[in-house]
Design an enzyme around this catalytic site. Structure first.
Site, mmCIF file in Angstrom:
data_model
loop_
_atom_site.group_PDB
_atom_site.id
_atom_site.type_symbol
_atom_site.label_atom_id
_atom_site.label_comp_id
_atom_site.label_asym_id
_atom_site.label_seq_id
_atom_site.Cartn_x
_atom_site.Cartn_y
_atom_site.Cartn_z
ATOM 1 N N LYS A 197 -32.568 9.296 -29.543
ATOM 2 C CA LYS A 197 -32.130 8.706 -30.814
ATOM 3 C C LYS A 197 -33.305 8.684 -31.779
ATOM 4 O O LYS A 197 -34.346 8.117 -31.492
ATOM 5 C CB LYS A 197 -31.624 7.286 -30.571
ATOM 6 C CG LYS A 197 -31.420 6.462 -31.847
ATOM 7 C CD LYS A 197 -31.170 4.995 -31.524
ATOM 8 C CE LYS A 197 -31.157 4.122 -32.774
ATOM 9 N NZ LYS A 197 -30.979 2.684 -32.458
ATOM 10 N N ASP A 246 -33.750 2.010 -39.949
ATOM 11 C CA ASP A 246 -32.410 1.459 -39.778
ATOM 12 C C ASP A 246 -32.255 0.178 -40.581
ATOM 13 O O ASP A 246 -32.687 -0.900 -40.166
ATOM 14 C CB ASP A 246 -32.143 1.175 -38.298
ATOM 15 C CG ASP A 246 -30.743 0.629 -38.069
ATOM 16 O OD1 ASP A 246 -29.875 0.828 -38.947
ATOM 17 O OD2 ASP A 246 -30.517 0.020 -37.011
ATOM 18 N N LYS A 249 -28.856 -5.414 -42.027
ATOM 19 C CA LYS A 249 -29.623 -6.338 -41.208
ATOM 20 C C LYS A 249 -30.217 -7.441 -42.079
ATOM 21 O O LYS A 249 -30.429 -7.250 -43.280
ATOM 22 C CB LYS A 249 -30.774 -5.594 -40.511
ATOM 23 C CG LYS A 249 -30.365 -4.574 -39.476
ATOM 24 C CD LYS A 249 -31.589 -3.886 -38.900
ATOM 25 C CE LYS A 249 -31.237 -2.849 -37.859
ATOM 26 N NZ LYS A 249 -30.681 -3.458 -36.627
ATOM 27 N N ASP A 292 -37.275 2.844 -34.935
ATOM 28 C CA ASP A 292 -35.975 3.092 -34.321
ATOM 29 C C ASP A 292 -35.801 4.554 -33.920
ATOM 30 O O ASP A 292 -34.723 4.945 -33.476
ATOM 31 C CB ASP A 292 -34.857 2.652 -35.272
ATOM 32 C CG ASP A 292 -33.606 2.184 -34.537
ATOM 33 O OD1 ASP A 292 -33.698 1.907 -33.332
ATOM 34 O OD2 ASP A 292 -32.541 2.107 -35.175
ATOM 35 N N ASP A 315 -24.239 -0.848 -38.152
ATOM 36 C CA ASP A 315 -25.542 -1.087 -37.540
ATOM 37 C C ASP A 315 -25.568 -0.651 -36.070
ATOM 38 O O ASP A 315 -26.607 -0.708 -35.426
ATOM 39 C CB ASP A 315 -25.920 -2.568 -37.649
ATOM 40 C CG ASP A 315 -27.379 -2.826 -37.334
ATOM 41 O OD1 ASP A 315 -28.186 -1.889 -37.466
ATOM 42 O OD2 ASP A 315 -27.713 -3.956 -36.943
ATOM 43 N N GLU A 325 -25.473 2.351 -35.162
ATOM 44 C CA GLU A 325 -25.561 3.755 -35.583
ATOM 45 C C GLU A 325 -26.167 4.670 -34.527
ATOM 46 O O GLU A 325 -25.884 5.871 -34.483
ATOM 47 C CB GLU A 325 -26.372 3.858 -36.883
ATOM 48 C CG GLU A 325 -27.890 3.884 -36.731
ATOM 49 C CD GLU A 325 -28.469 2.645 -36.067
ATOM 50 O OE1 GLU A 325 -29.473 2.787 -35.336
ATOM 51 O OE2 GLU A 325 -27.925 1.541 -36.270
ATOM 52 N N ARG A 333 -25.727 4.972 -31.307
ATOM 53 C CA ARG A 333 -24.765 5.595 -30.399
ATOM 54 C C ARG A 333 -23.963 6.692 -31.093
ATOM 55 O O ARG A 333 -23.485 7.615 -30.429
ATOM 56 C CB ARG A 333 -23.851 4.534 -29.796
ATOM 57 C CG ARG A 333 -22.956 3.800 -30.772
ATOM 58 C CD ARG A 333 -22.398 2.516 -30.196
ATOM 59 N NE ARG A 333 -23.453 1.516 -30.033
ATOM 60 C CZ ARG A 333 -23.269 0.329 -29.475
ATOM 61 N NH1 ARG A 333 -22.077 -0.018 -29.017
ATOM 62 N NH2 ARG A 333 -24.273 -0.521 -29.364
#
Length: 485
Positions: free
Chosen positions: A250, A255, A262, A273, A332, A334, A336
């Site tokens: 990933k 993010d 967030k 991230d 959020d 995201e 996956r």
């Protein structure tokens, strides 16, 4: 870059600015190993007593600095605790060596004389020599030693330790880089440069190619950013390889949470991230540099999850590369989404096993803390990774897929829900693993490594500096070594 060197001879005669010796726990004073006899003699046989007077009883990673007396080639002596002699293990050696090297920043050369496995000592020393350069205009403090000599280490051990440290350092550099300086197109270019230097084949898919290839998850997450997403694939194909391993990562370079934005507190950490993508790239680079006899295909999805008029929305239905549809409930979640595309592409190559790495859920941090990654997937592979993580010092713990959590991931309008219906937090970490399992054939050995907590440390300890940790590169390399055997 610090030069790691194998050395031999008596510790007392090794030429270095700092000589590091290991001492064991004792009741009233630390116990000195036989290898420190020459050093103790230079202290008039009173080294243990002097250390005890200064409060060092040999507890693991304790450190005491002493000026070197006449008779030693070194200028300073660092005594580092190794704990109980009967409990000495590789991780204790790695942490002790890393502690000593971090304490020796500003010194030009260090020599380390420990009992136990010299390769573990060399690895800890090399990892401890890392420091993120940063962006201060007047420098960022003392530099790491230019040279580290490890007594008793073979040339092969030094080479392996150096390769691992170099790959981990690359991962840390990427994960600690501010998000404005490492957006998806630029990150893809940096990966390509590092990969080509290691002799790897590289394929980069831009937004147009992602559209043509049906990568709906990556495009949805990256659609809100002015910096377009990328999918990068690296191929390592050595002669004589019999096994083929797929690594997937990933790579969310920042993010914000998207429309499910967030809170401000902690959002600055979201530059890291992309640590999962960095880790699988780092492991692939290490495999090539070590010449491991295993085919590796590394697939990383790079996107920036931002807020704009083109952001994807809760209630959207997105079609993934393999044709499955996903109902979006939380923008959020995201990671996956991009991993679903990357996994779908990875399994098309017909690998013998696939492993994905991601800073996926806050649930991992809540359940297992900052030093234990969550492992999900095929039982044989999660147990293998638990065992290898214990050996490398990158702890992991296998998690189940309970029936009730699996049920929560069902969607009334799509093939799968992105997260639990009703946004229930039950088994938050496991929800991510259940979702990803939908994109891996049941018969294919697979494991998902959630490193949300372990990818970063808020304090320094052992061979770990504050900031990005580079986990789980060393576990992945050990994994590839097993597949190559």
């Amino acid at each position: 870059m610090t030069d790691l060197i194998s050395a031999s001879g008596d510790a007392a005669s090794v030429d270095a600015d700092v000589l590091v010796i290991g001492v064991f726990s004792g009741e009233d004073a630390p116990e000195l190993p036989e290898s420190a006899a020459g050093v103790d003699a230079a202290f008039g046989g009173r080294l243990a007593a002097q250390l005890a007077a200064l409060g060092n009883t040999g507890s693991a990673s304790s450190l005491t600095r002493l000026p070197a007396p006449e008779g030693l080639a070194a200028t300073l002596v660092y005594a580092v605790g190794l704990g109980e002699a009967t409990d000495l293990d590789d991780e204790t050696l790695r942490r002790a060596a890393g502690t000593a090297v971090r304490a020796a920043f500003g010194q030009a050369s260090v020599a380390i004389a420990f009992e136990g496995d010299p390769e573990a000592t060399a690895t800890g020393a090399a990892l401890g020599a890392y420091k993120f350069a940063g962006y201060k205009t007047d420098g960022n403090g003392d530099d790491a030693p230019e040279t580290i000599k490890v007594l008793g280490a073979t040339e092969a051990a030094v080479v392996k330790a150096s390769v691992l440290a170099e790959s981990v350092a690359q991962v840390k550099d990427w994960a600690d880089t501010p998000a404005n300086l490492l957006r998806p197109p630029g990150f893809a270019t940096e990966i390509e440069q590092a990969a080509r230097a290691a002799g790897l084949d590289v394929e980069i898919l831009d937004a147009a190619a992602l559209t043509e290839g049906g990568y709906g998850g990556v495009l949805a997450v990256g659609g809100g950013s002015a910096a377009e997403p990328r999918l990068v694939r690296l191929s390592y194909r050595p002669e004589g390889a019999k096994a083929h391993v797929a690594l997937v990562g990933k790579g969310i370079t920042f993010d914000s949470g998207g429309l499910s934005i967030k809170p401000t507190a902690g959002m600055w950490d979201m530059k890291g991230d992309m640590a999962g993508a960095a880790a699988v790239v780092g492991a692939t680079l290490a495999a090539a540099r070590l010449g491991l006899a295993v085919n590796v295909t590394c697939t990383v999805a790079l996107a920036e999850n931002m807020v704009s008029g083109s952001s994807y929305r809760p209630s959207d239905v997105v079609t993934i590369r393999n044709g499955m549809t996903v109902e979006v409930l939380n923008t959020d979640a995201e990671g996956r989404m991009v991993l679903a595309d990357a996994l779908s592409r990875a399994v098309e190559d017909g690998p013998d096993a696939v492993y994905d790495v991601a800073t996926l859920t806050g649930g991992q941090l809540i359940a297992l803390g900052r030093r234990t990654m969550g492992l999900m997937g095929t039982e044989s592979e999660t147990e293998r990774l638990r065992r290898l993580g214990e050996a490398t010092g990158e702890q992991g713990w296998p998690m189940p897929f309970p029936e009730d959590i699996v049920k929560l991931m069902e969607s009334p309008i799509a093939d799968v829900s992105q997260c639990a219906t009703g946004l229930k937090r039950d088994g938050h970490m496991v929800q991510g693993g259940v979702f990803l399992s939908k994109f891996v054939p049941e018969e294919l050995p697979w494991a998902h490594l959630d490193i949300a907590g372990t990818a970063d440390s808020d304090s320094a300890y052992g061979y770990i500096a504050k900031g990005a940790t580079g986990a789980p590169v060393r576990t992945l390399v050990a994994l590839l070594e097993e597949h190559a055997a």
